[in-house]
Motif scaffolding. Sequence first.
Motif, PDB file in Angstrom:
ATOM      1  N   MET A   1      -8.354   6.511  43.256  1.00 12.43           N
ATOM      2  CA  MET A   1      -7.088   6.020  42.709  1.00 12.43           C
ATOM      3  C   MET A   1      -5.950   6.946  43.109  1.00 12.43           C
ATOM      4  O   MET A   1      -6.056   8.162  43.019  1.00 12.43           O
ATOM      5  N   ASN A   2      -4.842   6.408  43.552  1.00 12.49           N
ATOM      6  CA  ASN A   2      -3.658   7.194  43.898  1.00 12.49           C
ATOM      7  C   ASN A   2      -3.037   7.727  42.615  1.00 12.49           C
ATOM      8  O   ASN A   2      -2.742   6.978  41.690  1.00 12.49           O
ATOM      9  N   HIS A   3      -2.804   9.059  42.565  1.00 14.62           N
ATOM     10  CA  HIS A   3      -2.256   9.641  41.341  1.00 14.62           C
ATOM     11  C   HIS A   3      -0.885   9.081  41.020  1.00 14.62           C
ATOM     12  O   HIS A   3      -0.472   9.043  39.869  1.00 14.62           O
ATOM     13  N   GLN A   4      -0.144   8.625  42.037  1.00 19.44           N
ATOM     14  CA  GLN A   4       1.191   8.098  41.786  1.00 19.44           C
ATOM     15  C   GLN A   4       1.145   6.724  41.129  1.00 19.44           C
ATOM     16  O   GLN A   4       2.148   6.241  40.625  1.00 19.44           O
ATOM     17  N   GLU A   5       0.016   6.101  41.137  1.00 18.64           N
ATOM     18  CA  GLU A   5      -0.117   4.805  40.497  1.00 18.64           C
ATOM     19  C   GLU A   5      -1.025   4.939  39.269  1.00 18.64           C
ATOM     20  O   GLU A   5      -1.803   4.049  38.944  1.00 18.64           O
ATOM     21  N   ASN A   6      -0.949   6.097  38.583  1.00 17.75           N
ATOM     22  CA  ASN A   6      -1.889   6.350  37.499  1.00 17.75           C
ATOM     23  C   ASN A   6      -1.795   5.278  36.426  1.00 17.75           C
ATOM     24  O   ASN A   6      -0.748   4.750  36.124  1.00 17.75           O
ATOM     25  N   ASP A   7      -2.922   5.012  35.828  1.00 21.24           N
ATOM     26  CA  ASP A   7      -3.061   3.946  34.837  1.00 21.24           C
ATOM     27  C   ASP A   7      -3.039   4.576  33.448  1.00 21.24           C
ATOM     28  O   ASP A   7      -3.856   5.430  33.120  1.00 21.24           O
ATOM     29  N   HIS A   8      -2.108   4.122  32.608  1.00 21.85           N
ATOM     30  CA  HIS A   8      -1.968   4.711  31.279  1.00 21.85           C
ATOM     31  C   HIS A   8      -3.155   4.377  30.377  1.00 21.85           C
ATOM     32  O   HIS A   8      -3.265   4.927  29.289  1.00 21.85           O
ATOM     33  N   ARG A   9      -4.053   3.492  30.821  1.00 26.88           N
ATOM     34  CA  ARG A   9      -5.208   3.151  29.994  1.00 26.88           C
ATOM     35  C   ARG A   9      -6.348   4.149  30.172  1.00 26.88           C
ATOM     36  O   ARG A   9      -7.378   4.028  29.533  1.00 26.88           O
ATOM     37  N   GLN A  10      -6.172   5.118  31.049  1.00 24.73           N
ATOM     38  CA  GLN A  10      -7.199   6.131  31.224  1.00 24.73           C
ATOM     39  C   GLN A  10      -7.398   6.920  29.941  1.00 24.73           C
ATOM     40  O   GLN A  10      -6.499   7.045  29.117  1.00 24.73           O
ATOM     41  N   ALA A  11      -8.585   7.508  29.796  1.00 22.62           N
ATOM     42  CA  ALA A  11      -8.847   8.368  28.646  1.00 22.62           C
ATOM     43  C   ALA A  11      -7.945   9.593  28.720  1.00 22.62           C
ATOM     44  O   ALA A  11      -7.591  10.054  29.807  1.00 22.62           O
ATOM     45  N   PRO A  12      -7.544  10.129  27.574  1.00 24.97           N
ATOM     46  CA  PRO A  12      -6.687  11.321  27.583  1.00 24.97           C
ATOM     47  C   PRO A  12      -7.360  12.492  28.304  1.00 24.97           C
ATOM     48  O   PRO A  12      -8.591  12.611  28.311  1.00 24.97           O
ATOM     49  N   VAL A  13      -6.531  13.350  28.882  1.00 21.23           N
ATOM     50  CA  VAL A  13      -7.035  14.567  29.519  1.00 21.23           C
ATOM     51  C   VAL A  13      -7.425  15.538  28.408  1.00 21.23           C
ATOM     52  O   VAL A  13      -6.623  15.853  27.527  1.00 21.23           O
TER      53      VAL A  13
END
Length: 335
Positions: A1-13
């Motif tokens: 996945m391109n970091h510039q198109e990150n998906d806000h549905r990802q689990a928190p860091v």
Amino acid sequence: MNHQENDHRQAPVRLAIAGYGNLGRGVEQAVAKNPDMVLTGVYTRRDPAGVHPASGVASYPLSALAQHRGKVDVLVLCGGSKDDLPEQTPEFARHFNVVDSFDTHARIPEHFAKVDAAARAGATTALISAGWDPGLFSIQRVMGDALLPDGATYTFWGKGLSQGHSDAIRHVPGVAGGVQYTIPVQEAMQRVRSGTRPDLATREKHRRECFVVLKEGADAEAVRQAIVSMPNYFSDYDTTVHFISAQQLAAEHAGMGHGGFVIRSGNTSNQLKHVLEFSLQLDSNPEFTASVLVACARAVHRLHQAGQHGCKTVLDLSPALLSPRSGAELRADFL
């Protein structure tokens, strides 16, 4: 996945803090302001039973980190540059993605080499020397040099409380307590802003102001002379020493504000000169540094996801890596 198109549905860091002093508490506050982050624990060399994080997150002994591999995405190291980070960052980079704020400029290449070897051996991603200087000021120095190759760069620090110099004062015989402020010389800054590229001696760029509480019976003049003549700290600067009460010290000098300026002046042709300036004014040095560390932890997590192992610095990061926003948002709102 391109970091510039990150998906806000990802689990928190998932971040963890190693060291719960001023910087560690600042990281805790910064995580609370970043919805894509979650704090999993605080790790300390003190007895965890006596450490009570404001967020309510659990405290563990530093030795427990080894048992928590796989539960931490990035470990934020909040120890000191003199004794802690030279040992801790390479040690933990073998097993965790890490971020530190190592700020001994002359030793950064050596520190980088050790951390890089450890991170490559452990297939982790590490980022060292994050903060505002080194850190944001480093980026501005590189940008100025790249954009105006025919030029000169000047860095001024302050007005701000210097923790290292304050500690040096407190080690002077006869001193019960004290702080030191680094103050840029305004006349020197104006000369730099004029674009004339002055050749400035150390004494011309900054002065130092000390506020000292004497021990009972101490000789004030002897203490003053010991401070102003101290090599590597005060002898190369115009230094003023004020003697105050312990009550004044506690009431008037407990803050940890700081800041500074990076100025690049240069020519694009013989007749045309330009001046670039970046400045910071900080109410709290550790809290702002902590905010930078947390943004850098986000970048480290993304680099690790992309398979980029080894050691990095802020000079290797794009702004998009630091931001929680998607590439579409950045292009629409910030470009």
